[in-house]
Motif scaffolding. Sequence first.
Motif, PDB file in Angstrom:
ATOM      1  N   SER A 258      13.241   9.747  -6.347  1.00  0.00           N
ATOM      2  CA  SER A 258      12.515   8.768  -7.159  1.00  0.00           C
ATOM      3  C   SER A 258      11.411   8.151  -6.305  1.00  0.00           C
ATOM      4  O   SER A 258      11.533   8.057  -5.069  1.00  0.00           O
ATOM      5  N   PHE A 259      10.360   7.745  -6.973  1.00  0.00           N
ATOM      6  CA  PHE A 259       9.191   7.176  -6.313  1.00  0.00           C
ATOM      7  C   PHE A 259       8.869   5.857  -7.002  1.00  0.00           C
ATOM      8  O   PHE A 259       8.934   5.751  -8.228  1.00  0.00           O
ATOM      9  N   ALA A 260       8.493   4.852  -6.223  1.00  0.00           N
ATOM     10  CA  ALA A 260       8.207   3.532  -6.782  1.00  0.00           C
ATOM     11  C   ALA A 260       7.018   2.914  -6.068  1.00  0.00           C
ATOM     12  O   ALA A 260       6.821   3.099  -4.862  1.00  0.00           O
ATOM     13  N   ALA A 261       6.218   2.153  -6.839  1.00  0.00           N
ATOM     14  CA  ALA A 261       5.087   1.417  -6.274  1.00  0.00           C
ATOM     15  C   ALA A 261       4.955   0.114  -7.045  1.00  0.00           C
ATOM     16  O   ALA A 261       5.350   0.021  -8.217  1.00  0.00           O
TER      17      ALA A 261
ATOM     18  N   SER B 120       0.827  -1.217   0.000  1.00  0.00           N
ATOM     19  CA  SER B 120       0.000   0.000   0.000  1.00  0.00           C
ATOM     20  C   SER B 120       0.855   1.259   0.000  1.00  0.00           C
ATOM     21  O   SER B 120       0.322   2.365  -0.099  1.00  0.00           O
ATOM     22  N   ASN B 121       2.162   1.083   0.123  1.00  0.00           N
ATOM     23  CA  ASN B 121       3.068   2.220   0.261  1.00  0.00           C
ATOM     24  C   ASN B 121       3.833   2.513  -1.017  1.00  0.00           C
ATOM     25  O   ASN B 121       4.036   1.637  -1.859  1.00  0.00           O
ATOM     26  N   VAL B 122       4.262   3.758  -1.134  1.00  0.00           N
ATOM     27  CA  VAL B 122       5.184   4.164  -2.186  1.00  0.00           C
ATOM     28  C   VAL B 122       6.569   4.278  -1.565  1.00  0.00           C
ATOM     29  O   VAL B 122       6.712   4.707  -0.414  1.00  0.00           O
ATOM     30  N   LEU B 123       7.573   3.822  -2.302  1.00  0.00           N
ATOM     31  CA  LEU B 123       8.956   3.907  -1.828  1.00  0.00           C
ATOM     32  C   LEU B 123       9.551   5.219  -2.326  1.00  0.00           C
ATOM     33  O   LEU B 123       9.571   5.491  -3.528  1.00  0.00           O
ATOM     34  N   ILE B 124      10.022   6.034  -1.393  1.00  0.00           N
ATOM     35  CA  ILE B 124      10.623   7.337  -1.714  1.00  0.00           C
ATOM     36  C   ILE B 124      12.133   7.219  -1.514  1.00  0.00           C
ATOM     37  O   ILE B 124      12.589   6.809  -0.447  1.00  0.00           O
ATOM     38  N   THR B 125      12.873   7.563  -2.559  1.00  0.00           N
ATOM     39  CA  THR B 125      14.336   7.505  -2.478  1.00  0.00           C
ATOM     40  C   THR B 125      14.916   8.883  -2.755  1.00  0.00           C
ATOM     41  O   THR B 125      14.614   9.497  -3.784  1.00  0.00           O
ATOM     42  N   ALA B 126      15.730   9.370  -1.831  1.00  0.00           N
ATOM     43  CA  ALA B 126      16.439  10.635  -2.015  1.00  0.00           C
ATOM     44  C   ALA B 126      17.904  10.314  -2.284  1.00  0.00           C
ATOM     45  O   ALA B 126      18.568   9.704  -1.453  1.00  0.00           O
ATOM     46  N   GLY B 127      18.380  10.694  -3.469  1.00  0.00           N
ATOM     47  CA  GLY B 127      19.757  10.362  -3.841  1.00  0.00           C
ATOM     48  C   GLY B 127      20.463  11.562  -4.449  1.00  0.00           C
ATOM     49  O   GLY B 127      19.938  12.679  -4.478  1.00  0.00           O
TER      50      GLY B 127
ATOM     51  N   GLU C 297      18.566  17.142   0.930  1.00  0.00           N
ATOM     52  CA  GLU C 297      19.375  17.601   2.063  1.00  0.00           C
ATOM     53  C   GLU C 297      20.033  16.423   2.762  1.00  0.00           C
ATOM     54  O   GLU C 297      21.156  16.536   3.267  1.00  0.00           O
ATOM     55  N   ARG C 298      19.347  15.296   2.779  1.00  0.00           N
ATOM     56  CA  ARG C 298      19.888  14.105   3.414  1.00  0.00           C
ATOM     57  C   ARG C 298      19.413  12.885   2.631  1.00  0.00           C
ATOM     58  O   ARG C 298      18.218  12.652   2.478  1.00  0.00           O
ATOM     59  N   GLU C 299      20.356  12.131   2.080  1.00  0.00           N
ATOM     60  CA  GLU C 299      20.010  10.961   1.280  1.00  0.00           C
ATOM     61  C   GLU C 299      19.424   9.866   2.163  1.00  0.00           C
ATOM     62  O   GLU C 299      19.728   9.776   3.364  1.00  0.00           O
ATOM     63  N   GLY C 300      18.599   9.025   1.543  1.00  0.00           N
ATOM     64  CA  GLY C 300      17.989   7.931   2.285  1.00  0.00           C
ATOM     65  C   GLY C 300      16.723   7.454   1.601  1.00  0.00           C
ATOM     66  O   GLY C 300      16.392   7.879   0.491  1.00  0.00           O
ATOM     67  N   MET C 301      16.008   6.575   2.302  1.00  0.00           N
ATOM     68  CA  MET C 301      14.791   5.994   1.753  1.00  0.00           C
ATOM     69  C   MET C 301      13.707   5.975   2.812  1.00  0.00           C
ATOM     70  O   MET C 301      13.996   5.905   4.013  1.00  0.00           O
ATOM     71  N   ALA C 302      12.464   6.016   2.342  1.00  0.00           N
ATOM     72  CA  ALA C 302      11.328   5.928   3.258  1.00  0.00           C
ATOM     73  C   ALA C 302      10.132   5.417   2.474  1.00  0.00           C
ATOM     74  O   ALA C 302      10.114   5.454   1.234  1.00  0.00           O
TER      75      ALA C 302
END
Length: 372
Positions: free
Chosen positions: A43-46, A31-38, A62-67
């Motif tokens: 980028s967004f993925a589902a 049910s979630n979208v994966l958010i990647t800051a690089g 500002e800060r790389e990572g995923m959520a």
Amino acid sequence: MKLTIERAALLKALGHVQAVVERRNTIPILSNVLITAGSEGASFAATDLDIEIQESADATVEREGMATAPAHTLYEIARKLPDGADVTLELAGDDPRVSLKAGRSVFSLPSLPPGDFPMMPSEDLQTRFAVPSEALARIIDKTRFAISTEETRYYLNGIHMHAADEGGRKTLRAVATDGHRLALAECDLPDGAGGMPAVIVPRKTVQEARRLLEDAGDEIEMSVSEGKIRFKLGRAVLTSKLIDGAFPDYERVIPRDNKNTMTVDNKRFAEAVDRVATISIEKSRSVKLSVDGGVLTLAVNNPESGQATEELPADYAHDAFTIGFNARYILDVASQIEGDEARLHFADPASPTLVTDSGDADALYVLMPLRV
């Protein structure tokens, strides 16, 4: 993770990816979208495990990572934010929630571990080629209406795509059928597509690819293997599993010797069919076509609702002929005819009828008759 993205860019990306997310999921992460800051932005993925869509977007990281965050909720928030707003998305430290800030609006959304998000591998996509977006959209539009919705015949629940060679001309061909009608459309075979395997692209994948084509630019990249297909459409990448089954030998269904040809104005024909079908029996939607000389008569006889007839001029130089069809199937085919005239090629009342387009030699349709 912390990034800032313009509302329009966020809305476009989420609009593309969240469409594959089912409203009800037994697996929460889906049910979630994966958010990647690089380093190159966001980028967004589902995914629904059969289809995955990823889209990149410009963002200040500002800060790389995923959520991860609930896809539909995030999309609805973005949709309701004011135009031009800058949106900050942040997942900080051990906080299990994603923070979204835009102006004076602040949202805190539940998050699940990014490591639980299932990514679809696509390293085995051997055949790669580029195809004009307009050509791919055309063959999809001209065939997808005939995709079967009958789940028991799962191998008909998509568009059959393959490289064809007929009369020395090589084409990329798309075919769909539900057993009652068949649609075929083709375009020139792109360079590098000659070795592609014959595949069946699922209905949902076809719909999502067609939707993404609207923003894809002039050309897209396709990659194909025996089990997967990938479309690179602008900044979006759609990867999908294929239907594991054997598409029927559709060539046997296409009549080649239907010599009784009727030519009729397509627009007037469709409008007349639609009118007389108003009182047809809901289940069969049957309409009787009787052609004699230069007159085509459409007739519906419904014991409950009454009778309807309408006459149209037609170009027909063979013996008088009567045949029945499902009105909805006629209208579906008529809606794809580009030329002013539709040509119906008959054999006999019990055999399939071939329909060709005066404005498009690279498409054809087959209609199975009804008893009337």
